[in-house]
Design a protein around this motif. Structure first.
Motif, mmCIF file in Angstrom:
data_model
loop_
_atom_site.group_PDB
_atom_site.id
_atom_site.type_symbol
_atom_site.label_atom_id
_atom_site.label_comp_id
_atom_site.label_asym_id
_atom_site.label_seq_id
_atom_site.Cartn_x
_atom_site.Cartn_y
_atom_site.Cartn_z
ATOM 1 N N UNK A 141 0.964 -1.015 0.101
ATOM 2 C CA UNK A 141 0.166 -0.050 -0.004
ATOM 3 C C UNK A 141 0.690 1.420 -0.084
ATOM 4 N N UNK A 142 2.331 1.084 0.417
ATOM 5 C CA UNK A 142 3.033 2.536 0.751
ATOM 6 C C UNK A 142 4.076 2.586 -0.518
ATOM 7 N N UNK A 143 3.886 1.678 -1.500
ATOM 8 C CA UNK A 143 4.928 1.760 -2.625
ATOM 9 C C UNK A 143 4.310 2.349 -3.984
ATOM 10 N N UNK A 144 4.887 2.740 -4.962
ATOM 11 C CA UNK A 144 4.350 3.017 -6.248
ATOM 12 C C UNK A 144 4.229 1.704 -6.807
ATOM 13 N N UNK A 145 5.465 0.970 -7.137
ATOM 14 C CA UNK A 145 5.664 -0.229 -7.930
ATOM 15 C C UNK A 145 6.376 -1.164 -6.999
ATOM 16 N N UNK A 146 5.962 -2.371 -7.415
ATOM 17 C CA UNK A 146 6.474 -3.577 -6.425
ATOM 18 C C UNK A 146 6.609 -5.002 -7.325
ATOM 19 N N UNK A 147 7.803 -5.646 -6.924
ATOM 20 C CA UNK A 147 8.174 -7.121 -7.327
ATOM 21 C C UNK A 147 7.969 -8.068 -6.327
ATOM 22 N N UNK A 148 7.039 -9.149 -6.394
ATOM 23 C CA UNK A 148 7.052 -9.777 -5.230
ATOM 24 C C UNK A 148 7.826 -11.349 -5.612
ATOM 25 N N UNK A 149 8.774 -11.689 -4.974
ATOM 26 C CA UNK A 149 9.477 -12.784 -5.222
ATOM 27 C C UNK A 149 9.137 -13.935 -4.120
ATOM 28 N N UNK A 150 9.799 -15.246 -4.450
ATOM 29 C CA UNK A 150 9.402 -16.280 -3.379
ATOM 30 C C UNK A 150 8.139 -16.721 -3.148
ATOM 31 N N UNK A 151 7.703 -17.140 -4.614
ATOM 32 C CA UNK A 151 6.036 -17.342 -4.362
ATOM 33 C C UNK A 151 6.017 -18.941 -3.978
ATOM 34 N N UNK A 152 5.304 -19.614 -4.996
ATOM 35 C CA UNK A 152 5.208 -21.120 -4.681
ATOM 36 C C UNK A 152 3.861 -21.143 -3.637
ATOM 37 N N UNK A 153 4.373 -21.655 -2.541
ATOM 38 C CA UNK A 153 3.494 -21.963 -1.393
ATOM 39 C C UNK A 153 3.096 -20.737 -0.770
#
Length: 437
Positions: A172-184
């Motif tokens: 909520x507090x950033x303009x853009x994001x990349x989220x890693x370590x998905x899977x489970x």
């Protein structure tokens, strides 16, 4: 003579994205090392397969555990630390023997890579060099064919292993994001995206740059099919489109005499604990679409879908106020937040000052009060504010110290109870001493 250690990035998956320097080192290395999960299959090894010499010694470093519980006195991290110690010892024997050791790393060796932990252990003892690689973040943006961040946008890279509330707050507090370590972790990440109001914009990229690459909206992904080798990207908003959309939205409003006047709320969150925020303020914040304020104050707000947060620094009150007023003029529901009470060393005065501009003549400003820090501290101390009292800030950013000192003397001579705000900062250390004197 000892050997030389190389941490070599092999990129996100496509062997053609390996750099020329990385390819040369892989071809000529005496030893090729690479990590894998408990299955023994190494993605880094598969990317570089065609470059590895038949004469090279290969060292497969298999993690003893990747998730879940483990029988180790220090738990998961204790077991992994032991694994890195043992792996470093294996490679050190090759280096002591004068061999060139190349450790393969998916993406870049210093970006969420297993190589880092070997580097920490071996680089103080042996000559070492790092060859950067293309990260999965930039590769995912390429697959999406859209910019990650523009102008002064902030890009935040997040591990999906964060707790859902913390992940939602950061999204909520950033303009853009990349989220890693998905899977489970995918189901929790999706929930955080929904809570932060970013789900509709989020895109899922699986096995990027490979023949099995998939790109689709996060909302359409089956959580049971998500591999670890995947990523979620939330691009920053194109502010050109925002501006065009707001202009279009204003046209019918400007043409109608029956549309309500633009409104702006200025609210105080209280001195800290969530239960010291008034029900009136909580109800108001549940209705607005935008909140504007100093970053640490925004961090105190609960995350909910559909709300956009606009954090600014601590010394730009007028710019912050104008930004909020512009949103209100554009027809948005906006609240400016302060700690304590917005009218006591808070944002209310800045908003009213900025609103003197004729551009904001139609904006109706409503201030919702909050519990002040002075009230909170007094409640802890007993009842020192039961009679007449004064409140003074020791910050000399907006007024000279000579004025502050004059007011302190006047309060002392009048024998008033005194509540002191902003007694010190990292750069202001002597005002409180002079106040005592």
């Amino acid at each position: 003579m000892t050997g030389r250690l190389y941490g070599v990035g092999v990129g996100p998956g496509d062997p053609e994205l390996i750099t020329l320097k990385a390819a040369k080192l892989i071809k000529t290395a005496d030893v090729i090392a690479y990590h894998s999960g408990t299955t023994g299959r190494s993605i880094a090894r598969s990317i570089a397969d065609s470059l590895i010499s038949e004469d090279a010694i290969e060292e497969l470093l298999i993690y003893p555990v990747t998730t879940g519980s483990i029988d180790h006195p220090l738990g998961y991290y204790g077991a992994v630390d032991d694994f890195y110690d043992e792996s470093a010892e294996r490679l050190s024997k090759h280096l002591d023997a004068g061999r060139t050791v190349v450790v393969l790393a998916e993406g870049d060796p210093l970006f969420y890579s297993s190589y880092m932990y070997l580097h920490d252990r071996l680089s103080p003892r042996f000559p070492s060099e790092i060859v950067p690689g293309i990260t999965s973040v930039t590769a995912a943006a390429t697959a999406l064919r859209m910019p990650l961040a523009r102008h002064e946008d902030v890009l935040t890279v997040l591990p999906g292993t964060l707790p859902v509330p913390e992940l939602a707050r950061r999204l909520a507090n950033t303009d853009a994001a990349a989220i890693m370590k998905l899977g489970r972790t995918f189901a929790g990440v999706r929930e955080a995206l929904w809570q932060s109001g970013r789900l509709d914009d989020a895109r899922y990229v699986e096995r990027v740059t490979t023949g099995e690459q998939r790109v689709l909206p996060v909302a359409d992904v089956d959580p049971t099919t998500v591999p670890y080798f995947s990523m979620i990207v939330v691009p920053g908003r194109d502010r050109r489109l925002d501006a065009a959309g707001r202009s279009a939205a204003l046209e019918p409003a400007m043409a109608s005499d029956q549309v309500d006047a633009p409104r702006l709320l200025v609210v105080g969150l209280g001195p800290g604990p969530e239960n010291w925020t008034t029900p009136e303020v909580s109800a108001a914040l549940a209705e607005v679409g935008h909140v504007v304020g100093y970053g640490p104050y925004l961090d105190r707000l609960p995350v909910r879908p559909g709300i956009q947060r606009h954090a600014t620094g601590n010394t730009v009150e007028l710019e912050r106020a104008r930004f909020a007023l512009d949103l209100a003029v554009a027809g948005e529901q906006v609240a400016v937040v302060s700690g304590g009470d917005a009218g006591v060393f808070g944002m209310a005065s800045a908003v009213f000052e900025a609103a003197e501009d004729d551009r904001y003549a139609e904006v109706k400003i409503t201030v919702l009060p909050g519990v002040t820090a002075a009230q909170a501290v007094a409640a802890r101390a007993g009842a020192p504010l039961g009679g007449d009292y004064a409140v003074i800030s020791l910050s000399d950013r907006l007024k000279p110290w000579s004025v502050i000192e004059q007011r302190l003397r006047a309060v002392a001579e009048a024998d008033l109870v005194l509540a002191i705000y902003n007694p010190a900062s990292r750069t202001r250390r002597d005002q409180i001493v002079r106040t005592r004197e």
